[in-house]
Design a protein around this motif. Structure first.
Motif, mmCIF file in Angstrom:
data_model
loop_
_atom_site.group_PDB
_atom_site.id
_atom_site.type_symbol
_atom_site.label_atom_id
_atom_site.label_comp_id
_atom_site.label_asym_id
_atom_site.label_seq_id
_atom_site.Cartn_x
_atom_site.Cartn_y
_atom_site.Cartn_z
ATOM 1 N N PHE A 119 50.543 7.070 69.541
ATOM 2 C CA PHE A 119 50.523 6.046 68.500
ATOM 3 C C PHE A 119 51.932 5.701 68.010
ATOM 4 O O PHE A 119 52.276 4.531 67.846
ATOM 5 C CB PHE A 119 49.652 6.505 67.321
ATOM 6 N N LEU A 120 52.751 6.724 67.767
ATOM 7 C CA LEU A 120 54.075 6.479 67.196
ATOM 8 C C LEU A 120 55.017 5.824 68.197
ATOM 9 O O LEU A 120 55.880 5.028 67.816
ATOM 10 C CB LEU A 120 54.672 7.793 66.691
ATOM 11 N N ALA A 121 54.873 6.175 69.486
ATOM 12 C CA ALA A 121 55.713 5.533 70.503
ATOM 13 C C ALA A 121 55.368 4.060 70.651
ATOM 14 O O ALA A 121 56.201 3.259 71.102
ATOM 15 C CB ALA A 121 55.554 6.252 71.841
ATOM 16 N N ALA A 122 54.149 3.682 70.255
ATOM 17 C CA ALA A 122 53.734 2.280 70.330
ATOM 18 C C ALA A 122 54.294 1.469 69.176
ATOM 19 O O ALA A 122 54.421 0.242 69.269
ATOM 20 C CB ALA A 122 52.213 2.181 70.338
ATOM 21 N N GLY A 123 54.639 2.131 68.071
ATOM 22 C CA GLY A 123 55.193 1.423 66.923
ATOM 23 C C GLY A 123 54.749 2.055 65.622
ATOM 24 O O GLY A 123 53.781 2.808 65.579
ATOM 25 N N VAL A 124 55.499 1.791 64.565
ATOM 26 C CA VAL A 124 55.124 2.240 63.219
ATOM 27 C C VAL A 124 55.242 1.031 62.296
ATOM 28 O O VAL A 124 56.346 0.619 61.957
ATOM 29 C CB VAL A 124 56.020 3.396 62.715
ATOM 30 N N PRO A 125 54.099 0.393 61.944
ATOM 31 C CA PRO A 125 52.744 0.812 62.282
ATOM 32 C C PRO A 125 52.410 0.519 63.749
ATOM 33 O O PRO A 125 52.955 -0.422 64.317
ATOM 34 C CB PRO A 125 51.875 -0.037 61.344
ATOM 35 N N PRO A 126 51.490 1.299 64.338
ATOM 36 C CA PRO A 126 51.104 1.042 65.727
ATOM 37 C C PRO A 126 50.163 -0.151 65.812
ATOM 38 O O PRO A 126 49.469 -0.468 64.843
ATOM 39 C CB PRO A 126 50.380 2.332 66.120
ATOM 40 N N PRO A 127 50.120 -0.820 66.971
ATOM 41 C CA PRO A 127 49.111 -1.859 67.160
ATOM 42 C C PRO A 127 47.720 -1.216 67.182
ATOM 43 O O PRO A 127 47.501 -0.259 67.931
ATOM 44 C CB PRO A 127 49.471 -2.470 68.514
ATOM 45 N N GLU A 128 46.817 -1.690 66.362
ATOM 46 C CA GLU A 128 45.503 -1.044 66.241
ATOM 47 C C GLU A 128 44.540 -1.613 67.275
ATOM 48 O O GLU A 128 43.550 -2.276 66.962
ATOM 49 C CB GLU A 128 44.990 -1.183 64.808
ATOM 50 N N THR A 129 44.850 -1.287 68.551
ATOM 51 C CA THR A 129 44.086 -1.822 69.672
ATOM 52 C C THR A 129 43.210 -0.742 70.293
ATOM 53 O O THR A 129 43.515 0.457 70.229
ATOM 54 C CB THR A 129 45.020 -2.365 70.753
ATOM 55 N N ASP A 130 42.148 -1.192 70.949
ATOM 56 C CA ASP A 130 41.273 -0.263 71.648
ATOM 57 C C ASP A 130 42.010 0.407 72.802
ATOM 58 O O ASP A 130 41.798 1.582 73.102
ATOM 59 C CB ASP A 130 40.033 -1.006 72.163
ATOM 60 N N GLY A 131 42.899 -0.349 73.449
ATOM 61 C CA GLY A 131 43.657 0.232 74.557
ATOM 62 C C GLY A 131 44.529 1.385 74.125
ATOM 63 O O GLY A 131 44.678 2.379 74.856
ATOM 64 N N LEU A 132 45.117 1.290 72.947
ATOM 65 C CA LEU A 132 45.964 2.377 72.454
ATOM 66 C C LEU A 132 45.119 3.598 72.111
ATOM 67 O O LEU A 132 45.524 4.736 72.384
ATOM 68 C CB LEU A 132 46.756 1.909 71.233
ATOM 69 N N VAL A 133 43.938 3.400 71.542
ATOM 70 C CA VAL A 133 43.036 4.518 71.267
ATOM 71 C C VAL A 133 42.642 5.196 72.567
ATOM 72 O O VAL A 133 42.650 6.435 72.677
ATOM 73 C CB VAL A 133 41.794 4.047 70.495
ATOM 74 N N ARG A 134 42.293 4.407 73.574
ATOM 75 C CA ARG A 134 41.903 4.977 74.870
ATOM 76 C C ARG A 134 43.033 5.798 75.481
ATOM 77 O O ARG A 134 42.805 6.871 76.050
ATOM 78 C CB ARG A 134 41.494 3.861 75.829
ATOM 79 N N ALA A 135 44.261 5.289 75.377
ATOM 80 C CA ALA A 135 45.406 6.026 75.918
ATOM 81 C C ALA A 135 45.580 7.362 75.211
ATOM 82 O O ALA A 135 45.819 8.404 75.847
ATOM 83 C CB ALA A 135 46.672 5.179 75.786
ATOM 84 N N ALA A 136 45.453 7.369 73.886
ATOM 85 C CA ALA A 136 45.602 8.605 73.116
ATOM 86 C C ALA A 136 44.492 9.595 73.444
ATOM 87 O O ALA A 136 44.725 10.801 73.586
ATOM 88 C CB ALA A 136 45.608 8.292 71.621
ATOM 89 N N VAL A 137 43.266 9.085 73.576
ATOM 90 C CA VAL A 137 42.133 9.945 73.943
ATOM 91 C C VAL A 137 42.370 10.560 75.317
ATOM 92 O O VAL A 137 42.147 11.757 75.532
ATOM 93 C CB VAL A 137 40.814 9.137 73.925
ATOM 94 N N ALA A 138 42.831 9.755 76.262
ATOM 95 C CA ALA A 138 43.053 10.252 77.620
ATOM 96 C C ALA A 138 44.066 11.389 77.650
ATOM 97 O O ALA A 138 43.862 12.419 78.311
ATOM 98 C CB ALA A 138 43.520 9.100 78.518
ATOM 99 N N VAL A 139 45.158 11.227 76.906
ATOM 100 C CA VAL A 139 46.189 12.270 76.863
ATOM 101 C C VAL A 139 45.630 13.558 76.261
ATOM 102 O O VAL A 139 45.846 14.660 76.796
ATOM 103 C CB VAL A 139 47.415 11.783 76.063
ATOM 104 N N GLU A 140 44.873 13.446 75.176
ATOM 105 C CA GLU A 140 44.337 14.646 74.534
ATOM 106 C C GLU A 140 43.281 15.323 75.400
ATOM 107 O O GLU A 140 43.182 16.557 75.431
ATOM 108 C CB GLU A 140 43.765 14.298 73.156
#
Length: 320
Positions: free
Chosen positions: A58-79
């Motif tokens: 999330f933080l590498a995407a920006g602060v504030p981060p873009p609140e997109t479904d793709g970013l959530v999916r990326a974070a879920v995948a990493v975890e």
């Protein structure tokens, strides 16, 4: 206040909202795979941990981060890749505890633990395939391959008396640093940031994280680390504190690690190890990597830079 809580507060409500969406998504994705797998996968996910890797996405995407479904999916995948690797590590190590609770290996046996880890890995890439770019899939695939290579190195080095510091650091890079790199790369890809520079930042703090985790195995009480003191010694895992201590203590240099079989014996080796200069030297190695990571952060909005520096400082704080 914990380091992660400090970062969340600094990141503001959008980061907290994205962390909430992460938890909701992770709780939902393991349904439909049979009661045993669902139970073990669900318990693994619910056990949590710091969620540092998705936070980095999330933080590498920006602060504030873009609140997109793709970013959530990326974070879920990493975890999910991180969680899967822990389950599989516990199979190889026959670990009874994970984060202070019975491991899947202990609760369900080898077959259930292997299947649970496989499920979590598969779901990770299903998440990215549902919305990620080819570059994102390649980044996470490289990290997953590196995890396996690092684990094979660790198994090959088990109980060895001649592991070089350079080999240990490469193992840290493969087992921990590369997934931190992937977290930052995936965030940068989604947010339009500098992928290579943010990835390098993540890799360096990941290596520092692993060094400090290995120090905590020697010094940390079980209620803080979630595992008995000296677990690495009992597993035959050769870490930087042990490598450095053996260079300074002839008796430790001559010690056959296979002779360390009980918790009391492991605690005594930890005590002797702590009487050398190994721990402060190992900590200095980690601090140097954190400083290097912060120094190489690319040009970005000031608030994002400050929050990423807080993450790097938080890696050190967990040892303090």
């Amino acid at each position: 206040m914990s380091a992660v809580q400090t970062v969340l507060e600094a990141g503001g409500s959008p980061v907290s909202r994205m962390m909430g969406r992460l938890e909701e998504r992770m709780a939902a994705i393991t349904s439909g795979y049979g009661p045993e797998l669902v139970r073990h996968a669900g318990e693994t996910i619910a056990a949590g941990g710091k969620r540092l890797r998705p936070l980095l996405v999330f933080l590498a995407a920006g602060v504030p981060p873009p609140e997109t479904d793709g970013l959530v999916r990326a974070a879920v995948a990493v975890e999910l890749v991180h969680s899967a690797s822990l389950v599989h590590d516990d199979v190889l190590d026959r670990a009874a505890l994970r984060r202070g609770r019975p491991s899947v290996m202990a609760a369900g046996g080898r077959e259930q633990a292997t299947a649970t880890g496989d499920l979590l890995f598969a779901r990770a890439f299903a998440e990215l395939a549902g919305g990620g770019s080819g570059d994102a899939v390649r980044s996470l695939s490289h990290a997953s391959t590196s995890l396996a290579r690092g684990e094979l190195m660790q198994r090959a080095d088990a109980w060895s008396g001649d592991v070089a510091e350079s080999r240990y650091l490469e193992r840290c890079r493969l087992k921990t640093g590369v997934l931190f790199r992937a977290a930052c790369e995936l965030g940068a890809l989604e947010g339009g940031g500098e992928v290579d520079a943010l990835g390098s930042f993540g890799e360096r703090i990941g290596i520092a994280f692993q060094i400090l985790d290995d120090i905590l195995d020697v010094t940390g009480p079980p209620e803080r680390t979630g595992k008995p003191q000296g677990t690495d010694l009992l597993d035959g895992t050769v870490t930087l504190p042990l490598i450095l201590a053996r260079e300074r203590d002839p008796e430790l240099a001559a010690l056959d690690l296979r002779s360390v079989r009980t918790q009391a014996q492991a605690a005594e080796v930890c005590r002797r190890l702590g009487s050398t200069a190994a721990l402060p030297i190992a900590r200095e190695r980690a601090l140097r990597r954190v400083a290097d990571a912060k120094a190489m952060l690319p040009s970005m909005p000031r608030r994002q830079l400050e929050v990423l520096e807080l993450v790097a400082d938080g890696v050190v704080e967990r040892y303090s």
